[in-house]
Design a protein around this motif. Structure first.
Motif, PDB file in Angstrom:
ATOM      1  N   GLU A 101       2.008  16.844   6.828  1.00 15.46           N
ATOM      2  CA  GLU A 101       2.135  15.782   7.830  1.00 15.46           C
ATOM      3  C   GLU A 101       0.761  15.284   8.276  1.00 15.46           C
ATOM      4  N   ALA A 102      -0.179  16.183   8.440  1.00 16.65           N
ATOM      5  CA  ALA A 102      -1.540  15.782   8.820  1.00 16.65           C
ATOM      6  C   ALA A 102      -2.156  14.895   7.740  1.00 16.65           C
ATOM      7  N   PHE A 103      -1.913  15.261   6.486  1.00 13.04           N
ATOM      8  CA  PHE A 103      -2.427  14.466   5.367  1.00 13.04           C
ATOM      9  C   PHE A 103      -1.798  13.069   5.364  1.00 13.04           C
ATOM     10  N   SER A 104      -0.488  13.000   5.657  1.00  9.87           N
ATOM     11  CA  SER A 104       0.208  11.711   5.696  1.00  9.87           C
ATOM     12  C   SER A 104      -0.318  10.829   6.820  1.00  9.87           C
ATOM     13  N   ILE A 105      -0.571  11.443   7.974  1.00  7.84           N
ATOM     14  CA  ILE A 105      -1.101  10.686   9.115  1.00  7.84           C
ATOM     15  C   ILE A 105      -2.493  10.146   8.798  1.00  7.84           C
ATOM     16  N   LEU A 106      -3.333  10.992   8.173  1.00  6.56           N
ATOM     17  CA  LEU A 106      -4.676  10.548   7.800  1.00  6.56           C
ATOM     18  C   LEU A 106      -4.612   9.399   6.798  1.00  6.56           C
ATOM     19  N   ASP A 107      -3.731   9.517   5.821  1.00  4.70           N
ATOM     20  CA  ASP A 107      -3.587   8.473   4.814  1.00  4.70           C
ATOM     21  C   ASP A 107      -3.174   7.147   5.463  1.00  4.70           C
ATOM     22  N   LEU A 108      -2.216   7.213   6.399  1.00  9.29           N
ATOM     23  CA  LEU A 108      -1.763   6.005   7.087  1.00  9.29           C
ATOM     24  C   LEU A 108      -2.866   5.451   7.996  1.00  9.29           C
ATOM     25  N   LEU A 168       0.852  -1.184   0.000  1.00  2.42           N
ATOM     26  CA  LEU A 168       0.000   0.000   0.000  1.00  2.42           C
ATOM     27  C   LEU A 168       0.894   1.242   0.000  1.00  2.42           C
ATOM     28  N   PRO A 169       0.833   2.055  -1.057  1.00  3.13           N
ATOM     29  CA  PRO A 169       1.680   3.252  -1.113  1.00  3.13           C
ATOM     30  C   PRO A 169       1.230   4.301  -0.098  1.00  3.13           C
ATOM     31  N   TRP A 170       2.157   4.760   0.697  1.00  7.53           N
ATOM     32  CA  TRP A 170       1.876   5.761   1.737  1.00  7.53           C
ATOM     33  C   TRP A 170       2.255   7.136   1.209  1.00  7.53           C
ATOM     34  N   LYS A 171       1.314   8.054   1.257  1.00  9.46           N
ATOM     35  CA  LYS A 171       1.563   9.418   0.763  1.00  9.46           C
ATOM     36  C   LYS A 171       2.309  10.213   1.829  1.00  9.46           C
ATOM     37  N   LEU A 172       3.636  10.039   1.834  1.00 13.47           N
ATOM     38  CA  LEU A 172       4.490  10.664   2.838  1.00 13.47           C
ATOM     39  C   LEU A 172       5.693  11.295   2.171  1.00 13.47           C
ATOM     40  N   ASN A 173       6.029  12.506   2.593  1.00 14.40           N
ATOM     41  CA  ASN A 173       7.288  13.147   2.216  1.00 14.40           C
ATOM     42  C   ASN A 173       8.178  13.130   3.449  1.00 14.40           C
ATOM     43  N   SER A 174       9.198  12.285   3.431  1.00 13.46           N
ATOM     44  CA  SER A 174      10.018  12.101   4.627  1.00 13.46           C
ATOM     45  C   SER A 174      10.788  13.353   5.019  1.00 13.46           C
ATOM     46  N   ARG A 175      10.921  14.322   4.096  1.00  7.49           N
ATOM     47  CA  ARG A 175      11.636  15.565   4.394  1.00  7.49           C
ATOM     48  C   ARG A 175      10.712  16.717   4.809  1.00  7.49           C
ATOM     49  N   SER A 176       9.421  16.516   4.665  1.00 11.53           N
ATOM     50  CA  SER A 176       8.473  17.600   4.909  1.00 11.53           C
ATOM     51  C   SER A 176       8.400  17.974   6.389  1.00 11.53           C
ATOM     52  N   ILE A 177       8.242  19.272   6.632  1.00 12.49           N
ATOM     53  CA  ILE A 177       7.962  19.759   7.991  1.00 12.49           C
ATOM     54  C   ILE A 177       6.682  20.590   7.989  1.00 12.49           C
ATOM     55  N   SER A 178       5.949  20.511   6.882  1.00 15.11           N
ATOM     56  CA  SER A 178       4.685  21.230   6.759  1.00 15.11           C
ATOM     57  C   SER A 178       3.608  20.536   7.582  1.00 15.11           C
ATOM     58  N   ILE A 179       2.929  21.286   8.444  1.00 11.85           N
ATOM     59  CA  ILE A 179       1.868  20.717   9.273  1.00 11.85           C
ATOM     60  C   ILE A 179       0.764  20.122   8.400  1.00 11.85           C
ATOM     61  N   PHE A 180       0.423  20.818   7.298  1.00 10.93           N
ATOM     62  CA  PHE A 180      -0.614  20.334   6.400  1.00 10.93           C
ATOM     63  C   PHE A 180      -0.217  18.993   5.778  1.00 10.93           C
ATOM     64  N   GLY A 187       8.046   6.669  10.362  1.00 15.27           N
ATOM     65  CA  GLY A 187       7.341   5.395  10.321  1.00 15.27           C
ATOM     66  C   GLY A 187       6.966   4.923  11.711  1.00 15.27           C
ATOM     67  N   ASN A 188       7.887   5.099  12.657  1.00 17.29           N
ATOM     68  CA  ASN A 188       7.611   4.718  14.041  1.00 17.29           C
ATOM     69  C   ASN A 188       6.560   5.615  14.679  1.00 17.29           C
ATOM     70  N   ILE A 189       6.821   6.900  14.688  1.00 23.98           N
ATOM     71  CA  ILE A 189       5.959   7.825  15.436  1.00 23.98           C
ATOM     72  C   ILE A 189       4.530   7.829  14.900  1.00 23.98           C
ATOM     73  N   TYR A 190       4.375   7.982  13.585  1.00 26.28           N
ATOM     74  CA  TYR A 190       3.028   8.110  13.020  1.00 26.28           C
ATOM     75  C   TYR A 190       2.238   6.805  13.134  1.00 26.28           C
ATOM     76  N   SER A 191       2.872   5.685  12.798  1.00 29.68           N
ATOM     77  CA  SER A 191       2.133   4.419  12.856  1.00 29.68           C
ATOM     78  C   SER A 191       1.832   4.035  14.302  1.00 29.68           C
TER      79      SER A 191
END
Length: 367
Positions: free
Chosen positions: A66-73, A52-64, A92-96
């Motif tokens: 990151e919130a989108f990535s957390i919702l997707d996961l 399952l592809p996770w919509k995450l930018n590992s370098r991003s610090i944008s709140i928007f 991967g650790n913190i969000y999951s």
């Protein structure tokens, strides 16, 4: 049981966790890999897992973002009806773990080094990371660490006071990396790492420049990914400049590091990054190649100073130079003895089966 493997990159999961996936499948469980697309998806699918592809930018610090990535996961973990999350890498650790805690899913994170988040103890980022780790780990079945320094840091900082387990890094496949045929002496060094400054690349180049004045025939090679997006990344032009100067040979990046290890006499990693236990050092030692690395967390775990290689001071190119010269001036028998001592250390402490069996026991306990 359906088990999710979550990390910041698919490349990481394929290169470092394929053996774990195979072991879990052999136990009769289903595996779902959740990670961002990065070109390694087809390799992962060859392992006969769901992806399952996770919509995450590992370098991003944008709140928007990151919130989108957390919702997707969140949606992926919930809709897949996951029973256990095995997570790796910081996001991967913190969000999951946050999501698994909310959904009442079992989770076991693997702290494979602290990265750059804790490098400045007084930074706002440091406090934020501590808070996020503390909240996300609170209900973990067990937290796995790859070196004792990280484990003690989490305990002393009261980030996690629950059950922990120390792993010997990610382990090394002793059959895939057998002892190499020894050379007649040290003619080449190799640094294998993501090309960021905190891996000690600058110190390596400085040491190489000075050594070449007295030993012009010695080769200094660099193998690794140029990470232009990382805030600590070394610009590609700088790498090319060193290459044109002749102080180092840049070999590019590869998925087959064994090919390059077979033709090198010593592996070097002068890192001051927040390491777990660097896989490059384990693979080199498994192939009976002497290593030189820093007296730094994670790095020192892979070596016995003056027996399997040499430790040098952190951020000290002169001391690094002195240790490399010791390797250069060793005779073939001494190099072979160092290499075989390193191989024995890998066999007794870092065999990949040690790690896989510990995961197997953890999973069986949850079942």
């Amino acid at each position: 049981m359906k088990i999710a493997i979550v990390a910041n990159t698919t490349w990481y999961i394929y290169n470092f966790r394929s053996s774990l996936i195979k072991r879990i499948l052999n136990m009769g469980h289903e595996v779902v890999v959740i990670s961002p697309r990065d070109g390694s998806e087809n390799k992962i699918l060859q392992l006969e897992v769901s992806y399952l592809p996770w919509k995450l930018n590992s370098r991003s610090i944008s709140i928007f973002h990151e919130a989108f990535s957390i919702l997707d996961l969140f949606l992926k973990l919930k809709n897949s009806k996951i029973d256990l999350v095995l997570s790796f890498t910081p996001k991967g650790n913190i969000y999951s773990n946050l999501i698994a805690r909310f959904l009442n899913i079992n989770y076991i994170p693997n702290i494979s080094g602290l990265g750059s988040g804790f490098m400045d103890n007084n930074s706002p980022t440091n406090y934020l990371f501590k808070m996020l780790w503390k909240i996300s780990l609170a209900k973990a079945q067990k937290v796995l660490f790859q070196n004792n320094e990280d484990l003690e840091f989490f305990k002393q900082s009261s980030i996690f006071l629950g059950p922990t387990l120390r792993l010997p890094g990610s382990g090394v496949d002793l059959e895939k990396f057998p002892p190499k045929v020894q050379s007649s002496g040290c003619k080449s060094f190799l640094l294998v790492a993501r090309l960021i400054w905190s891996k000690g690349v600058g110190e390596y180049v400085e040491a190489a420049r000075e050594i070449k004045q007295s030993y012009p025939g010695i080769e200094f090679n660099i193998l690794g990914f140029i990470d232009n997006l990382h805030p600590d990344g070394i610009p590609e032009e700088k790498i090319n400049e060193w290459h044109r100067e002749g102080v180092i040979n840049y070999l590019g990046e590869t998925d087959d590091v064994k090919y390059f290890l077979e033709s090198t006499d010593c592996v070097v990693l002068p890192s001051y990054y927040g390491e777990g236990v660097p896989r490059s050092l384990l693979e080199a030692a498994s192939m009976a190649i002497p290593i030189v690395t820093t007296n730094h967390q994670g790095c020192r775990d892979a070596i016995v100073h003056a027996k399997t290689g040499f430790l040098c001071e952190v951020k000290n190119s002169k001391d690094l130079k002195d240790q490399l010269i010791k390797i250069i001036e060793m005779n073939p028998k001494q190099l072979k003895d160092f290499g075989m001592a390193g191989r024995k250390k890998m066999e007794s402490e870092f065999d990949e089966d040690i790690v896989l069996n510990k995961y197997k026991n953890l999973i069986e306990n949850i079942v």
